[in-house]
Design a protein around this motif. Structure first.
Motif, PDB file in Angstrom:
ATOM      1  N   GLN A   1       0.875  -1.241  -0.050  1.00 21.23           N
ATOM      2  CA  GLN A   1      -0.080   0.058  -0.110  1.00 21.23           C
ATOM      3  C   GLN A   1       0.761   1.307   0.011  1.00 21.23           C
ATOM      4  O   GLN A   1       0.356   2.254  -0.414  1.00 21.23           O
ATOM      5  CB  GLN A   1      -1.040   0.079   1.258  1.00 21.23           C
ATOM      6  CG  GLN A   1      -2.180  -0.837   0.770  1.00 21.23           C
ATOM      7  CD  GLN A   1      -3.030  -0.989   2.244  1.00 21.23           C
ATOM      8  OE1 GLN A   1      -2.680  -0.926   3.377  1.00 21.23           O
ATOM      9  NE2 GLN A   1      -4.296  -1.325   1.910  1.00 21.23           N
TER      10      GLN A   1
ATOM     11  N   SER B   1      -7.471  -6.989  -1.456  1.00 19.26           N
ATOM     12  CA  SER B   1      -7.306  -5.696  -1.802  1.00 19.26           C
ATOM     13  C   SER B   1      -6.897  -5.319  -3.222  1.00 19.26           C
ATOM     14  O   SER B   1      -5.793  -5.575  -3.712  1.00 19.26           O
ATOM     15  CB  SER B   1      -6.499  -4.840  -0.684  1.00 19.26           C
ATOM     16  OG  SER B   1      -6.200  -3.734  -1.185  1.00 19.26           O
TER      17      SER B   1
ATOM     18  N   ILE C   1     -10.229  -1.904  -0.752  1.00 21.11           N
ATOM     19  CA  ILE C   1      -9.457  -2.393   0.438  1.00 21.11           C
ATOM     20  C   ILE C   1     -10.260  -3.398   0.900  1.00 21.11           C
ATOM     21  O   ILE C   1     -11.431  -3.720   0.786  1.00 21.11           O
ATOM     22  CB  ILE C   1      -9.362  -1.099   1.356  1.00 21.11           C
ATOM     23  CG1 ILE C   1     -10.562  -0.539   1.882  1.00 21.11           C
ATOM     24  CG2 ILE C   1      -8.209  -0.274   0.854  1.00 21.11           C
ATOM     25  CD1 ILE C   1     -10.332   0.526   2.933  1.00 21.11           C
TER      26      ILE C   1
END
Ligand code: ASP
Length: 454
Positions: free
Chosen positions: A73, A299, A377
């Motif tokens: 991320q 995700s 997510i």
């Protein structure tokens, strides 16, 4: 380092293809996670000696898994911004951007509409909700109820705000908060403006070219840890629900899975066949690492760096990838849309609420909005479902119970729907690349030459 890892994998008989390592990691994660679930949830005498260490094992694996997701991320925002800026300014001509954009909306639109139709068709034919109300109330846990009430309250009457919130008042604030849609909104406009400036845009575009290259390099490094990361995430996820959930809720989960299978094996191949000459199996082989990581991480955003890497390194042009994939990872959630449609109609069946055909169409429309506003997510699809649930006419108590029930089974479905979401992003990118002559078929078809994404 690379040589060492490869030698080790060859030595233990796994060959050097990273996708096999990730696949194996998922299988081992499912087996070990189920074992940990049984250990912590049954009084079986055989498991007694493991029972006290199981929570610590789960804890450690959770830290490893979360660390893996966090490092991916970490590169997503710089990657999305730089990919869009470099992609759009390299397209240069705004007509071509318009063409990409139009095609993207049409293809993403087609697969999302088909997803909700398939979801609604399956749940109306098989009626998995009938007679299951008792089970739903049993599932409603006190903990979940507090969260659920807050989420439902927050989503109430929120459609207007959803659109307004797409426009950032302060792009830097959105960047700091990691709000993907406003960030993309600003970056798109900023990139379009840059593409109109001619030579004067060079310093900033070169800067972002370097940012993009660096983020892709970091992605390469992160992928060295994909197998252990995905193993840890899968183990922790499966340990929370256990495989027995499939027998308890077989019809409901079976319908969702059937819907995903239809999307993956029927809808996308037909889309590729009708609108392009992209070879279906070869293309799936080209993006397999991204699909496996999508399953492990649940995700689409975290998988984005890898989706871009797979598509670009296997023949789809940077222009198309950098424009279509970031937008897809944020806005195109057909797996989520299918799931939400099934869940919502399932709950009306469970509570004996009759819905007219017109209401079914309304549900489908709301699902299209709620799924595309959902972040890429874990668990986001469940939160935005509250928007649709609000329109059903269930009592507040039923809403809370229904939501809590979905909450209990969410992780398993999330892993699957994220895989579908990521597959469709890549499929649409490939079809657009084919239409626009932006695909290198020699590279795509030469699977022998595929390199690992590192
Ligand atoms: N986890 C999904 C994704 O990232 C979104 C969802 O919860 O449906 O694509």
């Amino acid at each position: 380092m690379k040589l060492h890892a490869q030698t080790l994998f060859v030595a233990i008989g796994l060959g050097i293809k990273r996708n096999w390592h990730i696949f194996l990691a998922i299988i081992l994660g499912i087996i070990f996670g189920n074992f940990l679930h049984d250990v912590t949830n049954t009084q079986n005498i055989r498991f007694v000696k493991f029972a006290h260490i199981a929570p610590s094992v789960i804890n450690i694996l959770n830290i490893i898994g979360q660390a893996f997701i966090r490092v991916i991320q970490m590169v997503v925002i710089p990657l999305v911004c730089s990919a869009l800026i470099v992609g759009i300014s390299s397209v240069g001509d705004s007509k071509q951007i318009g063409k990409f954009g139009k095609k993207m909306i049409i293809y993403y639109g087609i697969i999302t509409i088909l997803a909700v139709i398939i979801g609604a068709g399956l749940v109306l034919i098989f009626q998995p909700g009938i007679g299951i109300q008792h089970f739903i109330s049993q599932q409603a846990s006190v903990d979940a109820q507090t969260l659920v009430s807050a989420v439902i309250e927050e989503q109430r009457g929120n459609i207007g705000n959803i659109f307004l919130n797409m426009i950032p008042q302060n792009p830097l604030e959105s960047l700091a908060k990691g709000e993907m849609i406003p960030i993309i909104f600003f970056t798109l406009i900023f990139s379009l403006a840059l593409s109109k400036l001619g030579e004067i845009n060079r310093p900033i575009v070169s800067f972002f070219e370097s940012v993009f290259a660096a983020t892709m390099k970091i992605t390469d490094w992160i992928m060295v840890f994909a197998a252990p990361g995905v193993f840890a995430l899968t183990t922790v996820a499966v340990s929370s629900f256990g495989l027995s959930i499939f027998s308890k809720l077989s019809l409901f989960l079976g319908i969702i899975m059937l819907g995903f299978i239809i999307q993956f094996f029927v809808v996308y191949p037909i889309l590729m066949k009708i609108f392009s000459k992209v070879p279906v199996t070869t293309f799936y082989a080209a993006i397999i690492e991204a699909l496996l990581v999508a399953f492990g991480t649940a995700s689409s955003s975290a998988t984005l760096p890898l989706t871009i890497a797979c598509c670009e390194k296997r023949g789809i042009s940077h222009k198309v990838c950098s424009f279509v994939l970031p937008l897809g990872a944020t806005l195109n959630m057909d797996g989520t849309a299918l799931f939400q449609t099934v869940c919502v109609i399932f709950l009306t069946q469970a509570y004996g609420v009759t819905i007219e055909p017109l209401q079914i169409i309304l549900i489908m429309l709301l699902v299209i909005i709620s799924s595309s506003t959902c972040a890429g997510i874990p668990g986001a699809g469940l939160i935005t479902i509250a928007l649709v649930l609000n329109s059903l006419g269930l009592s507040p108590q039923q809403l809370v119970e229904g939501f809590a029930f979905l909450f209990a089974i969410d992780r398993v479905v999330d892993m699957l729907r994220t895989t579908v979401n990521v597959a469709s992003d890549a499929v649409v990118a490939a079809v657009i690349a084919d239409n626009e002559n932006e695909i290198d078929y020699d590279l795509l078809n030469n699977t022998e030459e595929y390199k690992d994404i590192i």
